[in-house]
Design an enzyme around this catalytic site. Structure first.
Site, PDB file in Angstrom:
ATOM      1  N   ARG A 365      -6.325   3.514  -6.158  1.00 19.33           N
ATOM      2  CA  ARG A 365      -5.842   2.150  -6.402  1.00 19.33           C
ATOM      3  C   ARG A 365      -5.849   1.292  -5.147  1.00 19.33           C
ATOM      4  NH1 ARG A 365      -0.957   4.362  -9.453  1.00 19.33           N
ATOM      5  NH2 ARG A 365      -2.017   5.321 -11.203  1.00 19.33           N
ATOM      6  N   VAL A 366      -5.810   1.877  -3.987  1.00 17.96           N
ATOM      7  CA  VAL A 366      -5.809   1.042  -2.787  1.00 17.96           C
ATOM      8  C   VAL A 366      -6.966   1.346  -1.852  1.00 17.96           C
ATOM      9  CG1 VAL A 366      -3.348   0.609  -2.792  1.00 17.96           C
ATOM     10  CG2 VAL A 366      -4.232   2.591  -1.589  1.00 17.96           C
TER      11      VAL A 366
END
Lengths: 516, 207
Positions: A365-366
């Site tokens: 997600r990052v």
């Protein structure tokens, strides 16, 4: 070696002469009952939550439950030597572990006692095991890549320093192998690694230590072991202890990687403790705060702001699922806490696709922000292409006639899947990964038979290393530039294409020979 | 604390019950103005009678013995020997079938009485029995140090070797010889081993 008894005696004499005793003031209680790693203690009226207590044989414990008439203590050590009626002493301290350079390269238990027979730990500093994670103002977005050396991971689910990336899958799907490759690949990068083994067979831990030693990774790695035979309180504490050791380096502005192998065992240890302490059971008999147990642990993986030195802790928690059941309590909890997951599947594993990563449901997600720019440009569409390929593949199995475009998409897909296979303990550098994936996605492998793809990769990398190291150098110089590999006239693109053409001209596909 | 019941037996229900009965007994005896006598008599009853004549207590506890017989027995044995409030209280205990809680009640009453009088219970452990003068001196010193009146209880444990161990509530002030030796040993081991490890050449020669 011969010992000089007189010298030793003189030291002891000097100590005795200097010895001054003071009246010992202590807060005490009495053991009412003991067993299964916990004790119930009467007294200790001033003890505070998670304060350390000491039993007569020197074993330490933690005040876990503070009740109206008694205190529930979890025992960090051998509880068989403790008896009913023993005096328990409050120490007025929180549990802490030795930290610093002394712990690097060692195999320790969760309290920091050495288990590797390399003598005592000469640590001068210690850190509290349970601390609150840094707050919002102390953090910075994840922007620096942490290379795992695994093509599939670095290309499709990139991990950044300060990220928490879950490795999830059934037993025997290569979860530990992914984490170990990531540790081995940190060689020379200055990242300190911590491998926390919770509730595992001591034989597998010994195997891990041996692998790390053979790969030269123990020089920057600490292994924290709380095996299947150690009491539940130690298994519960181990991840926090490992994180504390890593935090020491993070606050010094360095980078650390922590692997928790695995958190499902820790949750089970925590469940055992909580049930013995008569805390009410919730779903799957886990206590109500098992989510907090994991969230407060993983929140400590942080990228600190540059004012605080910019250090980071990256964590790779591992969760073992049963029969692919990701909707069980602990897997959903940890999935929701972490910044993405690498999902490993047994059917892929047994089909020979190793690492057995399911590309469709693995995400980061990052990490995208932290990916090397050239890699981002090269592998940007890879995840979606592979997902589309999986769909097509299922369709193609029906035996329908396919048009040329679909057939070529299928062929490309088979080669990409083949190319993303990687043997264990052989991490690749970013530059090597970029060149190989570029070759695959841009169709430079389309003429190579599928069976030869792995040999092609190996020989191509050898070719680059032996004959065209200038190309690797150009890619290395351009890898952080935003336009690398974006257009055909980019210098990096040109260099790699040229090298690929040169290599392909001389590559002999052995697959056709053996086939005839 | 230590003298009556086994220290580690822990019955929350009984403790709660005992505290209720203790409150009632204390209120009644305060009204009659004979609290000290009640407490002393009760202690004597537990120490000298119940512990010697085991059958006496089991008879009073037993549900098979009719209430009248129990009361007659109590009257016969204790009338004019103990404070009247205590005798009445013992009869109430028999009537309610709570005679088995007597020791817990004694402890609870003592505790509540000390709180009422702003006194603090102090357990002293020594290697040998203390004589009256020593006890008084210790008591006075403790009183000065704690700023409260003290209720001294003495425990003799030869393993202490010398010195005193004073326990106030859950805090232990340990000035015993045994503890000092233990501390000395621990310090010697850590310091000497540290020194030997840091200057190995001085202590050992490689052959």
């Amino acid at each position: 070696m011969k010992f000089n008894a007189d010298e030793i005696a003189s030291v002891i004499q000097a100590e005795v002469e200097q010895y001054e005793s003071q009246i010992d003031v202590r807060e005490v209680g009495t053991v009412l009952e003991v067993g299964d790693g916990i004790a119930r203690v009467h007294g200790l009226s001033g003890v505070m939550a998670t304060e350390m207590v000491e039993f007569p044989n020197g074993v330490r414990g933690l005040a876990f439950n503070l009740e109206e008439n008694s205190v529930g203590v979890i025992i960090l050590g051998d509880y068989l030597a403790i008896e009913e009626g023993d005096e328990v002493k409050a120490l007025g301290q929180l549990l802490s572990v030795p930290v610093g350079d002394a712990v690097i390269g060692r195999v320790l238990d969760p309290l920091g006692n050495p288990l590797d027979g390399k003598g005592p730990l000469n640590a001068t500093e210690s850190r509290v095991v349970e601390v609150l994670a840094p707050g919002v103002a102390e953090r910075e977005p994840v922007a620096e890549p942490l290379q795992t050396g695994i093509k599939a991971v670095d290309a499709m689910t990139p991990i950044g320093r300060g990220q928490r990336e879950l490795i999830i899958g059934d037993r025997k799907t290569g979860k530990t192998a992914v984490a170990l490759d990531a540790i081995i690949n940190q060689k020379g990068s200055g990242v300190k690694c911590f491998y926390v083994a919770v509730g595992q067979k001591d034989s597998s831990v010994a195997g891990v230590v041996q692998v790390l030693e053979e790969a030269g990774a123990m020089e920057y790695t600490t292994v924290i072991v709380s095996g299947a035979s150690s009491p539940a309180p130690l298994q519960y504490v181990a991840p926090y202890a490992g994180t504390s050791m890593a935090e020491h380096f993070m606050w010094k502005g360095e980078h650390a990687l922590v692997v928790y192998d695995d958190l499902s065992k820790q949750a089970q240890a925590y469940r055992q403790l909580s049930l013995l302490m008569r805390r009410p059971p919730g779903r799957e008999a886990y206590p109500g705060d098992v989510f907090y147990c994991h969230s407060r642990l993983l929140e400590r993986s942080v990228k600190l702001s540059s004012e605080l030195g910019g250090g980071s802790i990256t964590s790779l928690p591992i969760i073992e699922t049963l029969e692919g059941e990701v909707s069980a309590y602990i897997p959903t909890n940890v999935i929701s806490i972490t910044d993405g997951q690498i999902y490993l599947q047994p059917d892929l594993f047994f089909a020979g696709i190793r690492p057995a990563m399911n590309v469709g449901i693995s995400v980061s997600r990052v990490g995208g922000a932290a990916q090397v720019k050239a890699m981002k440009n090269v592998a940007g569409g890879l995840r979606l292409d592979l997902a589309a390929f999986r769909e097509l593949e299922a369709f193609a199995q029906l035996g329908t006639d396919l048009d040329a475009a679909t057939q070529s998409q299928l062929d490309r897909g088979y080669r990409m899947v083949e190319l993303l296979k990687q043997p264990q303990y052989r991490p690749l550098s970013v530059v090597e990964q970029i060149m190989v994936i570029f070759a695959g996605t841009k169709g430079h492998l389309d003429k190579v038979p599928i069976a030869d793809v792995q040999r092609w990769e190996q020989e191509f990398l050898e070719f680059i290393k032996d004959r065209r190291s200038d190309v690797a150098k150009i890619v290395d110089e351009n890898k952080d530039k935003g336009d690398a590999f974006k257009s055909p006239d980019n210098p990096a693109t040109q260099a790699v294409v040229e090298a690929l053409n040169e290599f392909n001209a001389q590559f002999k596909s052995g697959g056709t020979d053996t086939a005839t | 604390m230590a003298e009556t019941q086994h220290e580690t037996v822990f019955d929350t229900g009984q403790q709660y019950l005992a505290s209720v009965y203790a409150k009632a007994l204390l209120a009644a005896s305060e009204k009659a103005g004979e609290t000290d006598a009640v407490l002393d008599d009760m202690q004597a009853l537990v120490d000298d009678v119940l512990k010697q004549a085991v059958g006496f207590e089991s008879t009073l506890v037993s549900p098979r013995v009719p209430l009248e017989a129990k009361e007659r027995m109590l009257d016969k044995a204790l009338q004019a020997r103990v404070a009247p409030t205590l005798l009445k209280f013992l009869k109430v205990l028999c009537r309610r079938g709570r005679f088995d809680c007597l020791q817990a009640i004694l402890r609870a009453t003592r505790k509540q009485y000390n709180e009422l009088r702003n006194r603090v219970e102090v357990l002293i452990t020594s290697a040998e029995p203390l004589d009256a003068a020593e006890l008084e001196a210790t008591g006075n010193q403790l009183q000065a140090a704690l700023g409260r009146e003290v209720d001294l209880q003495v425990n003799v444990v030869p393993e202490v070797i010398g010195g005193l161990v004073v326990r106030v509530g859950d805090t232990v002030y340990d000035g015993s010889l045994a503890n000092r030796l233990k501390q000395l040993r621990a310090e010697l081991v850590t310091k000497s081993s540290h020194q030997i490890r840091s200057e190995l050449d001085r202590f050992a020669t490689v052959e």
